[in-house]
Structures are given as C-alpha cells and as structure tokens.
Design a protein around this motif. Sequence first.
Motif, PDB file in Angstrom:
ATOM      1  N   GLU A  75      -6.353  12.526  -0.120  1.00 20.39           N
ATOM      2  CA  GLU A  75      -7.175  12.458   0.162  1.00 20.39           C
ATOM      3  C   GLU A  75      -8.514  11.580  -0.682  1.00 20.39           C
ATOM      4  N   LEU A  76      -8.069  11.740  -1.453  1.00 14.29           N
ATOM      5  CA  LEU A  76      -9.379  11.789  -2.853  1.00 14.29           C
ATOM      6  C   LEU A  76      -9.350  10.002  -3.071  1.00 14.29           C
ATOM      7  N   LEU A  77      -8.230   9.593  -2.092  1.00 16.10           N
ATOM      8  CA  LEU A  77      -8.240   7.993  -2.529  1.00 16.10           C
ATOM      9  C   LEU A  77      -9.174   7.368  -1.187  1.00 16.10           C
ATOM     10  N   LEU A  78      -8.934   7.506   0.115  1.00 17.93           N
ATOM     11  CA  LEU A  78      -9.120   7.902   1.308  1.00 17.93           C
ATOM     12  C   LEU A  78     -10.876   7.894   0.965  1.00 17.93           C
ATOM     13  N   ASN A  79     -10.999   9.229   0.534  1.00 11.79           N
ATOM     14  CA  ASN A  79     -12.687   9.465   0.091  1.00 11.79           C
ATOM     15  C   ASN A  79     -13.026   8.381  -0.909  1.00 11.79           C
ATOM     16  N   MET A  84     -16.599   4.227  -1.327  1.00  9.11           N
ATOM     17  CA  MET A  84     -17.850   2.470  -2.096  1.00  9.11           C
ATOM     18  C   MET A  84     -18.275   1.896  -1.603  1.00  9.11           C
ATOM     19  N   SER A  85     -19.301   1.275  -2.386  1.00  6.30           N
ATOM     20  CA  SER A  85     -20.398   0.722  -1.972  1.00  6.30           C
ATOM     21  C   SER A  85     -19.802  -1.355  -2.132  1.00  6.30           C
ATOM     22  N   GLY A  86     -20.337  -1.877  -1.119  1.00 12.29           N
ATOM     23  CA  GLY A  86     -19.239  -3.211  -1.257  1.00 12.29           C
ATOM     24  C   GLY A  86     -18.693  -3.045  -0.415  1.00 12.29           C
ATOM     25  N   LYS A  87     -18.146  -4.594  -0.506  1.00  9.26           N
ATOM     26  CA  LYS A  87     -17.006  -5.197   0.461  1.00  9.26           C
ATOM     27  C   LYS A  87     -15.359  -5.098  -0.930  1.00  9.26           C
ATOM     28  N   LYS A  88     -14.801  -4.326   0.244  1.00  9.64           N
ATOM     29  CA  LYS A  88     -13.574  -4.291  -0.349  1.00  9.64           C
ATOM     30  C   LYS A  88     -12.428  -5.348   0.627  1.00  9.64           C
ATOM     31  N   VAL A  89     -11.286  -6.430   0.022  1.00 11.54           N
ATOM     32  CA  VAL A  89     -10.066  -6.940  -0.073  1.00 11.54           C
ATOM     33  C   VAL A  89      -8.927  -6.413  -0.391  1.00 11.54           C
ATOM     34  N   LEU A  90      -7.891  -6.803   0.532  1.00 18.63           N
ATOM     35  CA  LEU A  90      -6.691  -5.961  -0.108  1.00 18.63           C
ATOM     36  C   LEU A  90      -5.981  -7.067   0.350  1.00 18.63           C
ATOM     37  N   PHE A  91      -5.207  -7.170  -0.785  1.00 16.68           N
ATOM     38  CA  PHE A  91      -3.846  -8.477  -0.163  1.00 16.68           C
ATOM     39  C   PHE A  91      -2.779  -7.753  -0.675  1.00 16.68           C
ATOM     40  N   GLY A  92      -2.662  -7.312   1.041  1.00 14.30           N
ATOM     41  CA  GLY A  92      -1.297  -7.087   1.390  1.00 14.30           C
ATOM     42  C   GLY A  92       0.627  -7.701   1.729  1.00 14.30           C
ATOM     43  N   THR A 114     -16.934  -7.493  -5.913  1.00 12.73           N
ATOM     44  CA  THR A 114     -16.060  -6.683  -5.053  1.00 12.73           C
ATOM     45  C   THR A 114     -14.572  -6.096  -5.291  1.00 12.73           C
ATOM     46  N   LYS A 115     -14.553  -5.019  -4.671  1.00 10.46           N
ATOM     47  CA  LYS A 115     -13.042  -3.822  -5.299  1.00 10.46           C
ATOM     48  C   LYS A 115     -11.968  -4.865  -4.560  1.00 10.46           C
ATOM     49  N   VAL A 116     -11.497  -4.887  -6.161  1.00 10.23           N
ATOM     50  CA  VAL A 116      -9.897  -5.740  -4.791  1.00 10.23           C
ATOM     51  C   VAL A 116      -8.349  -4.804  -5.554  1.00 10.23           C
ATOM     52  N   PHE A 117      -7.880  -4.798  -4.032  1.00 10.14           N
ATOM     53  CA  PHE A 117      -6.553  -4.252  -4.244  1.00 10.14           C
ATOM     54  C   PHE A 117      -5.183  -5.083  -3.534  1.00 10.14           C
ATOM     55  N   LEU A 118      -4.835  -4.740  -4.635  1.00 12.55           N
ATOM     56  CA  LEU A 118      -3.406  -5.462  -4.432  1.00 12.55           C
ATOM     57  C   LEU A 118      -2.012  -4.350  -3.291  1.00 12.55           C
ATOM     58  N   ALA A 119      -1.506  -4.623  -2.547  1.00 12.13           N
ATOM     59  CA  ALA A 119       0.306  -4.273  -2.047  1.00 12.13           C
ATOM     60  C   ALA A 119       1.245  -4.990  -2.184  1.00 12.13           C
ATOM     61  N   PRO A 120       1.866  -5.309  -3.249  1.00  8.69           N
ATOM     62  CA  PRO A 120       2.694  -6.261  -3.572  1.00  8.69           C
ATOM     63  C   PRO A 120       4.629  -5.982  -2.607  1.00  8.69           C
ATOM     64  N   HIS A 121       4.597  -7.153  -2.108  1.00  9.69           N
ATOM     65  CA  HIS A 121       5.738  -7.392  -1.341  1.00  9.69           C
ATOM     66  C   HIS A 121       7.195  -6.281  -2.027  1.00  9.69           C
ATOM     67  N   PHE A 183     -10.425  -1.795   5.025  1.00 11.32           N
ATOM     68  CA  PHE A 183     -10.618  -2.742   3.943  1.00 11.32           C
ATOM     69  C   PHE A 183     -11.803  -3.417   4.931  1.00 11.32           C
ATOM     70  N   ASP A 184     -12.331  -4.572   4.500  1.00 14.88           N
ATOM     71  CA  ASP A 184     -13.311  -5.440   4.882  1.00 14.88           C
ATOM     72  C   ASP A 184     -12.805  -6.749   4.968  1.00 14.88           C
ATOM     73  N   PHE A 185     -11.970  -7.060   4.373  1.00 12.98           N
ATOM     74  CA  PHE A 185     -10.496  -8.335   4.416  1.00 12.98           C
ATOM     75  C   PHE A 185      -9.939  -8.318   3.874  1.00 12.98           C
ATOM     76  N   ALA A 186      -8.975  -9.061   4.520  1.00  9.94           N
ATOM     77  CA  ALA A 186      -7.464  -8.387   4.123  1.00  9.94           C
ATOM     78  C   ALA A 186      -6.823  -9.401   4.099  1.00  9.94           C
ATOM     79  N   TYR A 187      -5.890 -10.239   3.021  1.00  6.09           N
ATOM     80  CA  TYR A 187      -4.710 -11.396   3.303  1.00  6.09           C
ATOM     81  C   TYR A 187      -3.837 -10.808   3.149  1.00  6.09           C
ATOM     82  N   VAL A 188      -2.445 -11.388   3.965  1.00  2.00           N
ATOM     83  CA  VAL A 188      -1.617 -11.108   4.425  1.00  2.00           C
ATOM     84  C   VAL A 188      -0.317 -11.800   4.213  1.00  2.00           C
ATOM     85  N   GLY A 189       0.549 -11.952   2.670  1.00  2.61           N
ATOM     86  CA  GLY A 189       1.293 -12.528   1.927  1.00  2.61           C
ATOM     87  C   GLY A 189       1.672 -12.926   2.522  1.00  2.61           C
TER      88      GLY A 189
END
Length: 201
Positions: A75-79, A84-92, A114-121, A183-189
């Motif tokens: 809940e805290l993470l999703l909130n 978040m202000s600005g753009k968010k990108v997820l490297f999935g 830009t806020k950058v998040f990674l979800a490792p394979h 997220f606003d943008f995503a990259y699929v690994g």
Amino acid sequence: KNFDSKNIFIKKYLNECYTAFDQIVTVTEEDKLRFHNLFNIDPLKLEVYDFRILQIMNRLEQKDAKIKSNLGTSELLLNYLSAMSGKKVLFGSYWKEEFGIFRKSIKDFIHDGTKVFLAPHLLDAKNIKQIKDDFQKNNIVVFEINASTDESSLKEMIAMSEGTPGVWVLNIKGILCELYAYFDFAYVGGGFGTSIHSVME
C-alpha cells in the motif's frame, strides 16, 4: 511443431484425435495453418484466439490484491508510485547482461529526474548482488525492495531517494505484470537464458 519427427503410429493417433473435434482454437494464424495442412481440417472448424490475453486482463483487474499478497508494504509502495511527480520507467525482466547497454541511459534518467525501477529476471541472491554491485561501482545509489522490506525501511528509503536519487531494485516475485500499470514507460528485458519474458504483458 515437431509433428514430422513423430513415428507413423503417433501421427495416425493425433490425426484421429484432432479430426474428431468440431472446433479447434489455436493461438496464432501460423498454428491454424499447420492444423489445416497437417490434418486437412476444414478452415471453418479452426479459429484463432490467445487465451493468455484474458489471463493478463484478469491479473490486471486484481493487481492491487496480487501485489498486496506478495508484498506487505504494497500500500505504501503503490501510494508512493501514484504520488510520484515526474516520469517513471520500469525495466522489467532485467538481466545483468543488459547493464552495460543501459548504464548511461539509467544515469541520464536519474539525472533528469525520472524515477527508475528495475525488476530483475533472476531473483537469486547472487544475481541481485551482481546487479547492485554494478550500479554502485558506477556511482548509482540502489534502493532494494524485497518481500521482507517493512514499512519503516521503505519510508526511510523514500526519504533518502528524495535527496539522493537512485535506482530502485524490485526483488519481488510474481507481480511484474501487475506493476507495469503504475509506470509511464516500460522496457521488457531480453532473453539471455532458455526463455524470454512474456512481451504480451
């Protein structure tokens, strides 16, 4: 796909099975053509529909509950993600092999706000450590969230990230499909092992 390599008895058995049906649903047009060519099935008995789309739609409808069941601080993470202000990108489905490709881009993203998040394979300890070490060697701060991250630790990381932006490593299994929507943008690994990630997500 490997029908031609089967022995004559299996081929005959499969032919009897498939021709006994009134309707056959295939995933792709290519598969539909295979059924028609291999078993001489009337094209009117063949249709194309990918049921995985329904599965993904169902997962997205239940995304908040799924994330919550896999992560206590959801809940805290999703909130945080929503506010978040600005753009968010997820490297999935991110692989360590991709670090060299995206090192400069990730640094530029962070520098531009830009806020950058990674979800490792791969989520084993060795791979996570390697990814974190790679970032830290290149002066990129790492914030790791895993299933045991409690609310106070997450709040502390959020506060730190405001003053010292970095990359967020999401070491959480089974919720990548659900996370893309935040997220606003995503990259699929890419596929550096025996399979690739589901690009349908």
